[in-house]
Design an enzyme around this catalytic site. Sequence first.
Site, PDB file in Angstrom:
ATOM      1  N   GLU A 113       0.834  -1.221   0.000  1.00 53.34           N
ATOM      2  CA  GLU A 113       0.000   0.000   0.000  1.00 53.34           C
ATOM      3  C   GLU A 113       0.861   1.261   0.000  1.00 53.34           C
ATOM      4  OE1 GLU A 113      -3.737   0.489   1.758  1.00 53.34           O
ATOM      5  OE2 GLU A 113      -4.124  -1.657   1.918  1.00 53.34           O
ATOM      6  N   THR A 157       5.251   2.026  -0.429  1.00 52.81           N
ATOM      7  CA  THR A 157       6.447   1.862   0.407  1.00 52.81           C
ATOM      8  C   THR A 157       6.575   3.048   1.356  1.00 52.81           C
ATOM      9  OG1 THR A 157       7.871   3.075  -1.117  1.00 52.81           O
ATOM     10  CG2 THR A 157       7.627   0.701  -1.513  1.00 52.81           C
TER      11      THR A 157
END
Length: 368
Positions: free
Chosen positions: A353, A355
């Site tokens: 979702e 980095t």
Amino acid sequence: MLRDVIRSLAEAKIAPHAAAVDEEARFPREALEALVANDLHAVHVPEEYGGAGADALATVIVIEEVARVCVSSSLIPAVNKLGSLPVILSGSEELKKKYMGPLAKGEGMFSYCLSEPDAGSDAAGMKTKAVRDGDHWILNGVKRWITNAGESEYYTVMAVTDPSKRSKGISAFVVEKSDEGVSFGAPEKKLGIKGSPTREVYLDNVRIPADRMIGEEGTGFATAMKTLDHTRITIAAQALGVAQGALDYAKGYVQERKQFGKPIADFQGIQFMLADMAMKIAAARALTYQAAAASERGDSDLTFQGAAAKCFASDVAMEVTTDAVQLLGGYGYTRDYPVERMMRDAKITQIYEGTNQVQRIVMARNLP
């Protein structure tokens, strides 16, 4: 009360299978059945569609408590929210009625198809295409890193409908597992979260009715980003849960383990490690719950809050789980104890979702 209920359930029905789920890299069927039986598999679905209607904070607590014993299992409620939120945020009333009911009843999970082999952090660089054909759209492409792929019945798929417009030429669709032309790659062999299958999704001339588009044409990327503002907080919740689980286990261990004639919990070096771990978890929890409240209210600084919670909590999770392994010494490095699994599972929270490097870009662009 909610925390007590979910903790009791997690410890009785999910924790006993966590090591085997990891060892065998198999989907946590027992966890899914326990969550569905207790209406905790997709608590975010609004009441008008047959769901529990839990707010963002209650959803965080459910995910946190499941992740405390098994991160793979916590991806069931987390990804059900990720996959279905685009429909809730931008879908037509008909689309919501059609898909939220089965999700709420536990008849099918929802996955989210944004990333591709060449489009990870640069999601707008995707190549999956959707071409209009009368009352239908025909989808072709490959999606990669899709959580619970093959297990989920429903998939929110982002595809390019106008290649000349880059992100503004991307639209969102609901694709069903049973649609002709949908297939899946082999499960990825991963460091952690081995109980949650991660596979490629292949779309080969998948023909779907036009009313399965989520929102207007060209709004898919905006919906995808808006979704992530809310769901990054669920990743913070996972990170929080695994960190708490590791601290709880290490705390018990150091009180029992004796060296030099006394429990190692009596040594100041150990005490300071535990104090730092607990302090950082408390800070991560405050940030995560604050972000969940912002999500529920729809605050203007939600983008910053969600990114900050996800980034901070996942960094804390990696640090705390690594320290837990250290506190158990050689035992911590073996699979006889759960902290090595927790350390491996924690790593992904810094990556998926968005980095943590991307989270820092997001925060810098949205400073409150």
